[in-house]
Design a protein around this motif. Structure first.
Motif, PDB file in Angstrom:
ATOM      1  N   PRO A 120       0.757  -1.283   0.070  1.00 27.03           N
ATOM      2  CA  PRO A 120      -0.063   0.024  -0.122  1.00 27.03           C
ATOM      3  C   PRO A 120       0.969   1.394  -0.030  1.00 27.03           C
ATOM      4  O   PRO A 120       2.097   1.387   0.469  1.00 27.03           O
ATOM      5  N   LEU A 121       0.259   2.285  -0.827  1.00 28.25           N
ATOM      6  CA  LEU A 121       1.015   3.686  -0.624  1.00 28.25           C
ATOM      7  C   LEU A 121       1.222   4.042   0.818  1.00 28.25           C
ATOM      8  O   LEU A 121      -0.032   3.929   1.641  1.00 28.25           O
ATOM      9  N   ASP A 122       2.170   4.990   1.216  1.00 28.41           N
ATOM     10  CA  ASP A 122       2.160   5.414   2.402  1.00 28.41           C
ATOM     11  C   ASP A 122       1.191   6.698   2.509  1.00 28.41           C
ATOM     12  O   ASP A 122       1.514   7.501   1.640  1.00 28.41           O
ATOM     13  N   LEU A 123       0.543   6.718   3.651  1.00 31.00           N
ATOM     14  CA  LEU A 123      -0.464   7.816   3.684  1.00 31.00           C
ATOM     15  C   LEU A 123       0.011   9.161   3.878  1.00 31.00           C
ATOM     16  O   LEU A 123      -0.277  10.084   3.552  1.00 31.00           O
ATOM     17  N   LYS A 124       1.092   9.101   4.762  1.00 32.16           N
ATOM     18  CA  LYS A 124       2.086  10.299   5.317  1.00 32.16           C
ATOM     19  C   LYS A 124       2.518  10.780   3.910  1.00 32.16           C
ATOM     20  O   LYS A 124       2.972  11.976   3.710  1.00 32.16           O
ATOM     21  N   GLU A 125       3.079   9.839   3.130  1.00 34.95           N
ATOM     22  CA  GLU A 125       3.764  10.326   1.878  1.00 34.95           C
ATOM     23  C   GLU A 125       2.658  10.908   0.747  1.00 34.95           C
ATOM     24  O   GLU A 125       3.133  12.057   0.050  1.00 34.95           O
ATOM     25  N   TRP A 126       1.735  10.350   0.353  1.00 30.31           N
ATOM     26  CA  TRP A 126       0.869  10.543  -0.597  1.00 30.31           C
ATOM     27  C   TRP A 126      -0.396  11.238  -0.167  1.00 30.31           C
ATOM     28  O   TRP A 126      -0.880  11.848  -0.917  1.00 30.31           O
ATOM     29  N   GLY A 127      -0.814  11.405   0.991  1.00 28.14           N
ATOM     30  CA  GLY A 127      -1.738  11.924   1.693  1.00 28.14           C
ATOM     31  C   GLY A 127      -3.156  11.336   1.329  1.00 28.14           C
ATOM     32  O   GLY A 127      -2.987  10.044   0.704  1.00 28.14           O
ATOM     33  N   THR A 128      -4.143  12.182   1.116  1.00 28.14           N
ATOM     34  CA  THR A 128      -5.496  11.583   1.009  1.00 28.14           C
ATOM     35  C   THR A 128      -5.618  11.158  -0.359  1.00 28.14           C
ATOM     36  O   THR A 128      -6.683  10.482  -0.894  1.00 28.14           O
ATOM     37  N   LEU A 129      -4.829  11.571  -1.437  1.00 29.17           N
ATOM     38  CA  LEU A 129      -4.782  11.231  -2.726  1.00 29.17           C
ATOM     39  C   LEU A 129      -4.648   9.766  -3.125  1.00 29.17           C
ATOM     40  O   LEU A 129      -5.028   9.089  -3.705  1.00 29.17           O
ATOM     41  N   ALA A 130      -4.217   8.840  -2.089  1.00 23.57           N
ATOM     42  CA  ALA A 130      -4.084   7.565  -2.144  1.00 23.57           C
ATOM     43  C   ALA A 130      -5.012   6.686  -1.205  1.00 23.57           C
ATOM     44  O   ALA A 130      -5.201   5.327  -1.212  1.00 23.57           O
ATOM     45  N   THR A 131      -6.152   7.374  -0.712  1.00 29.35           N
ATOM     46  CA  THR A 131      -6.914   6.837   0.135  1.00 29.35           C
ATOM     47  C   THR A 131      -8.008   6.055  -0.479  1.00 29.35           C
ATOM     48  O   THR A 131      -8.714   6.869  -1.400  1.00 29.35           O
TER      49      THR A 131
END
Length: 201
Positions: free
Chosen positions: A78-89
């Motif tokens: 999974p993409l890192d939420l801290k790195e990608w933000g809500t864009l990856a949610t």
């Protein structure tokens, strides 16, 4: 037996053409502001929907090949939420995987190609929307009115009939893929891989 089959085919063809003619005429009367640009039940719309479906198959197969040959780094991570933000949610704190993110970006890229074809088509390209000032506009309207029928003529090579047929098959295939994915609760790539006998991975 052959006569009965021919009669059924003829009846289906007539029913299809009558239904399309009636639908197109109704649409043109009720939504002329959209119909003049090729929106709605028209050859122009079918052509571009088919192109999107064909591109979708190319990218699905390419992604399956890349997955099977280890060309997508950390595909299931999974993409890192801290790195990608809500864009990856996806929902809550769940995020897209690297594989899904790559597929998403590819589709966004093709969407932008379609937007460019709509807003600023090249002189040699087919526009997404019909240009009312183009000298080919009347020809395009006539083509939308006539359509390609229940079964387009089998003209091989780089022809509009071949494009329509390939587009219809691609759209039908995507529909079958989505239905199978939901029915079997499996990822699309796994379904496609099973369909071709596990050739990808």
């Amino acid at each position: 037996m052959e006569d009965g089959h021919e009669d059924l085919t003829t009846d289906l063809k007539v029913s299809y053409e009558e239904a399309m003619s009636s639908t197109t005429e109704t649409w043109n009367q009720e939504w002329p502001q959209f119909a003049k640009y090729g929106w709605g039940p028209s050859v122009q719309a079918e052509k571009w929907n088919g192109r999107h479906a064909m591109f979708g198959w190319v990218f699905i197969m390419t992604t399956a090949y890349c997955k099977g040959h280890g060309l997508i780094p950390d595909a299931d991570v999974p993409l890192d939420l801290k790195e990608w933000g809500t864009l990856a949610t996806i929902s809550g704190k769940s995020t897209l995987t690297n594989e899904r993110a790559i597929v998403l970006i590819a589709n966004v890229h093709f969407l932008m190609v379609s937007v460019c074809a709509a807003l600023c088509p090249l002189p040699f390209s087919d526009p997404l929307l019909l240009d009312t000032t183009s000298p080919m506009y009347e020809k395009a309207l006539a083509q939308n009115k006539e359509g390609y029928g229940y079964l387009p003529a089998m003209k091989m090579g780089v022809t509009e009939e071949a494009e329509i047929m390939n587009g219809r098959l691609a759209m039908l295939g995507l529909g079958a893929l989505l239905f199978t994915t939901v029915l079997e609760d499996k990822p699309m790539l796994d379904v496609v891989n099973e369909w071709i006998g596990g050739a990808y991975y």
